[in-house]
Design a protein around this motif. Structure first.
Motif, PDB file in Angstrom:
ATOM      1  N   VAL A 223     155.330  58.276 -68.573  1.00 39.60           N
ATOM      2  CA  VAL A 223     154.402  57.205 -68.208  1.00 39.60           C
ATOM      3  C   VAL A 223     153.030  57.815 -67.957  1.00 39.60           C
ATOM      4  N   VAL A 224     151.995  57.277 -68.570  1.00 44.54           N
ATOM      5  CA  VAL A 224     150.634  57.786 -68.407  1.00 44.54           C
ATOM      6  C   VAL A 224     149.707  56.661 -67.966  1.00 44.54           C
ATOM      7  N   THR A 225     148.604  57.039 -67.340  1.00 49.95           N
ATOM      8  CA  THR A 225     147.581  56.048 -67.001  1.00 49.95           C
ATOM      9  C   THR A 225     146.947  55.531 -68.285  1.00 49.95           C
ATOM     10  N   LYS A 226     146.709  54.248 -68.336  1.00 52.63           N
ATOM     11  CA  LYS A 226     146.157  53.659 -69.559  1.00 52.63           C
ATOM     12  C   LYS A 226     144.758  54.191 -69.840  1.00 52.63           C
ATOM     13  N   ASP A 227     143.991  54.461 -68.764  1.00 46.97           N
ATOM     14  CA  ASP A 227     142.635  54.979 -68.954  1.00 46.97           C
ATOM     15  C   ASP A 227     142.598  56.500 -69.033  1.00 46.97           C
ATOM     16  N   ARG A 228     143.770  57.133 -68.947  1.00 49.63           N
ATOM     17  CA  ARG A 228     143.936  58.588 -69.045  1.00 49.63           C
ATOM     18  C   ARG A 228     143.239  59.352 -67.918  1.00 49.63           C
ATOM     19  N   LYS A 229     143.015  58.667 -66.801  1.00 50.33           N
ATOM     20  CA  LYS A 229     142.538  59.356 -65.610  1.00 50.33           C
ATOM     21  C   LYS A 229     143.734  59.891 -64.826  1.00 50.33           C
ATOM     22  N   LEU A 230     143.461  60.708 -63.826  1.00 49.53           N
ATOM     23  CA  LEU A 230     144.513  61.421 -63.104  1.00 49.53           C
ATOM     24  C   LEU A 230     145.421  60.487 -62.316  1.00 49.53           C
ATOM     25  N   SER A 231     146.643  60.957 -62.072  1.00 49.41           N
ATOM     26  CA  SER A 231     147.593  60.256 -61.215  1.00 49.41           C
ATOM     27  C   SER A 231     148.313  61.263 -60.330  1.00 49.41           C
ATOM     28  N   ALA A 232     148.677  60.836 -59.121  1.00 52.62           N
ATOM     29  CA  ALA A 232     149.437  61.690 -58.197  1.00 52.62           C
ATOM     30  C   ALA A 232     150.652  60.924 -57.685  1.00 52.62           C
ATOM     31  N   HIS A 233     151.660  61.673 -57.271  1.00 49.43           N
ATOM     32  CA  HIS A 233     152.966  61.086 -56.917  1.00 49.43           C
ATOM     33  C   HIS A 233     153.583  61.911 -55.789  1.00 49.43           C
ATOM     34  N   PHE A 234     153.903  61.254 -54.685  1.00 46.72           N
ATOM     35  CA  PHE A 234     154.647  61.894 -53.602  1.00 46.72           C
ATOM     36  C   PHE A 234     155.830  61.004 -53.242  1.00 46.72           C
ATOM     37  N   GLU A 235     156.920  61.629 -52.800  1.00 49.08           N
ATOM     38  CA  GLU A 235     158.147  60.868 -52.519  1.00 49.08           C
ATOM     39  C   GLU A 235     158.994  61.606 -51.496  1.00 49.08           C
ATOM     40  N   HIS A 236     159.631  60.835 -50.621  1.00 48.03           N
ATOM     41  CA  HIS A 236     160.684  61.351 -49.749  1.00 48.03           C
ATOM     42  C   HIS A 236     161.817  60.340 -49.687  1.00 48.03           C
ATOM     43  N   THR A 237     163.022  60.838 -49.465  1.00 47.31           N
ATOM     44  CA  THR A 237     164.163  59.983 -49.150  1.00 47.31           C
ATOM     45  C   THR A 237     164.201  59.819 -47.634  1.00 47.31           C
ATOM     46  N   VAL A 238     164.136  58.569 -47.173  1.00 54.23           N
ATOM     47  CA  VAL A 238     163.965  58.281 -45.747  1.00 54.23           C
ATOM     48  C   VAL A 238     165.038  57.294 -45.283  1.00 54.23           C
ATOM     49  N   ALA A 239     165.677  57.621 -44.167  1.00 52.47           N
ATOM     50  CA  ALA A 239     166.683  56.742 -43.569  1.00 52.47           C
ATOM     51  C   ALA A 239     166.095  56.041 -42.347  1.00 52.47           C
ATOM     52  N   VAL A 240     166.381  54.765 -42.208  1.00 51.09           N
ATOM     53  CA  VAL A 240     166.067  54.043 -40.977  1.00 51.09           C
ATOM     54  C   VAL A 240     167.192  54.332 -39.978  1.00 51.09           C
ATOM     55  N   THR A 241     166.816  54.702 -38.761  1.00 53.32           N
ATOM     56  CA  THR A 241     167.801  55.005 -37.726  1.00 53.32           C
ATOM     57  C   THR A 241     167.614  54.065 -36.532  1.00 53.32           C
ATOM     58  N   GLU A 242     168.534  54.145 -35.577  1.00 50.85           N
ATOM     59  CA  GLU A 242     168.427  53.317 -34.368  1.00 50.85           C
ATOM     60  C   GLU A 242     167.124  53.581 -33.627  1.00 50.85           C
ATOM     61  N   ASN A 243     166.640  54.827 -33.717  1.00 55.62           N
ATOM     62  CA  ASN A 243     165.460  55.227 -32.951  1.00 55.62           C
ATOM     63  C   ASN A 243     164.189  55.364 -33.795  1.00 55.62           C
ATOM     64  N   GLY A 244     164.257  55.017 -35.063  1.00 60.14           N
ATOM     65  CA  GLY A 244     163.074  55.153 -35.903  1.00 60.14           C
ATOM     66  C   GLY A 244     163.455  55.463 -37.339  1.00 60.14           C
ATOM     67  N   ARG A 245     163.180  56.696 -37.770  1.00 61.82           N
ATOM     68  CA  ARG A 245     163.480  57.063 -39.145  1.00 61.82           C
ATOM     69  C   ARG A 245     163.771  58.555 -39.206  1.00 61.82           C
ATOM     70  N   GLU A 246     164.372  58.960 -40.296  1.00 66.98           N
ATOM     71  CA  GLU A 246     164.660  60.368 -40.541  1.00 66.98           C
ATOM     72  C   GLU A 246     164.344  60.676 -42.014  1.00 66.98           C
ATOM     73  N   VAL A 247     163.514  61.679 -42.218  1.00 71.14           N
ATOM     74  CA  VAL A 247     163.193  62.120 -43.581  1.00 71.14           C
ATOM     75  C   VAL A 247     164.299  63.072 -44.031  1.00 71.14           C
ATOM     76  N   LEU A 248     165.079  62.665 -45.010  1.00 69.40           N
ATOM     77  CA  LEU A 248     166.241  63.453 -45.418  1.00 69.40           C
ATOM     78  C   LEU A 248     165.860  64.575 -46.370  1.00 69.40           C
ATOM     79  N   THR A 249     164.681  64.492 -46.983  1.00 69.64           N
ATOM     80  CA  THR A 249     164.246  65.522 -47.934  1.00 69.64           C
ATOM     81  C   THR A 249     163.112  66.372 -47.361  1.00 69.64           C
ATOM     82  N   GLY A 250     162.903  66.310 -46.058  1.00 71.30           N
ATOM     83  CA  GLY A 250     161.797  67.041 -45.426  1.00 71.30           C
ATOM     84  C   GLY A 250     162.171  68.489 -45.144  1.00 71.30           C
TER      85      GLY A 250
END
Length: 250
Positions: A223-250
């Motif tokens: 997948v590319v930008t239609k105008d061919r300008k730059l793109s960036a991508h960040f991702e984590h797997t995150v669980a919702v917990t009783e007390n907030g959240r937990e980043v499982l891939t951190g």
């Protein structure tokens, strides 16, 4: 249907997440100008297999790589090959791991040598949008509030948010409900999800330097930008917990 994970399931997903995090630690150490994207793919696959994980993307719907390496205007699903990384490139790297029949998924965008200030800002804003979205992951919060944080930060800094690809639930399958847009959908198109403990999602802002429109290359993956300008991508797997959240891939 939205899936809520037991403590046993979360434990396995934490272990999968640790393998993902370890693969990124390795990639950060070796990425440099002159390295091919295929070399990154092999190094990540070797590491994942050495930890008793399985590269989750390999063969998924026919995908040929072990990881995704998307360079510059490539948004997601860049196929590793003999392409050589050059000084000034930015590389978005997406890693998925299957471990004991459960999945974890994360992505990061890295500079290759010295990059422009504009590229550096794009990376910074995309990373920060993910971090702020994670902060919103609390029980009883609307999922649209998470999406809004990403969109507001990106657009207030002059960037745009990809519409055609979104985050997702994750667990015993790579992609589960719910979908997690990185923008606020019109009410008529959006079934509001309320975050509950045990929900696990892959949050993954994809932010473009120019317009949000994208297209898919003839290889039917990248997948590319239609105008061919730059793109960036960040991702984590995150669980919702009783007390907030937990980043499982951190």
């Amino acid at each position: 249907m939205i899936y809520y994970k037991s403590e046993r399931e979360l434990k396995i997903m934490r272990e999968a997440g640790l393998i993902v995090a370890g693969a990124f630690n390795l990639i950060k150490k070796i990425i440099r100008p002159g390295l091919s994207t295929l070399e990154l793919d092999k190094a990540a696959a070797d590491y994942i297999l050495s930890r008793m994980g399985i590269p989750a993307f390999k063969g998924y719907r026919g995908y040929p790589g072990n990881i995704c390496v998307s360079v510059n205007e490539e948004v997601v699903h860049g196929i590793p090959d003999k392409r050589i990384l050059k000084e000034g490139d930015i590389a978005s790297i997406d890693v998925g791991v299957e471990y004991k029949n459960y999945f974890a998924d994360a992505a990061i965008t890295l500079p290759v040598g010295q990059i422009t200030e504009r590229a550096r800002k794009l990376i910074e804003i995309t990373r920060n949008s993910l971090n702020r979205a994670i902060e919103q992951m609390q029980p009883n919060v609307k999922l649209s509030s998470v999406s809004a944080v990403i969109q507001n930060l990106a657009e207030s800094n002059g960037f745009s948010v990809v519409r055609d690809f979104v985050g997702h639930g994750i667990g015993s399958a790579m992609h589960e409900d719910p979908q997690v847009p990185n923008y606020v959908m019109p009410p008529k198109d959006n079934i509001e999800v309320i975050l509950k403990p045990g929900l696990v999602v892959a949050l993954e802002p994809m932010i473009n330097e120019g317009g949000w429109e994208v297209e898919i290359l003839p290889n039917k993956w990248t997948v590319v930008t239609k105008d061919r300008k730059l793109s960036a991508h960040f991702e984590h797997t995150v669980a919702v917990t009783e007390n907030g959240r937990e980043v499982l891939t951190g």
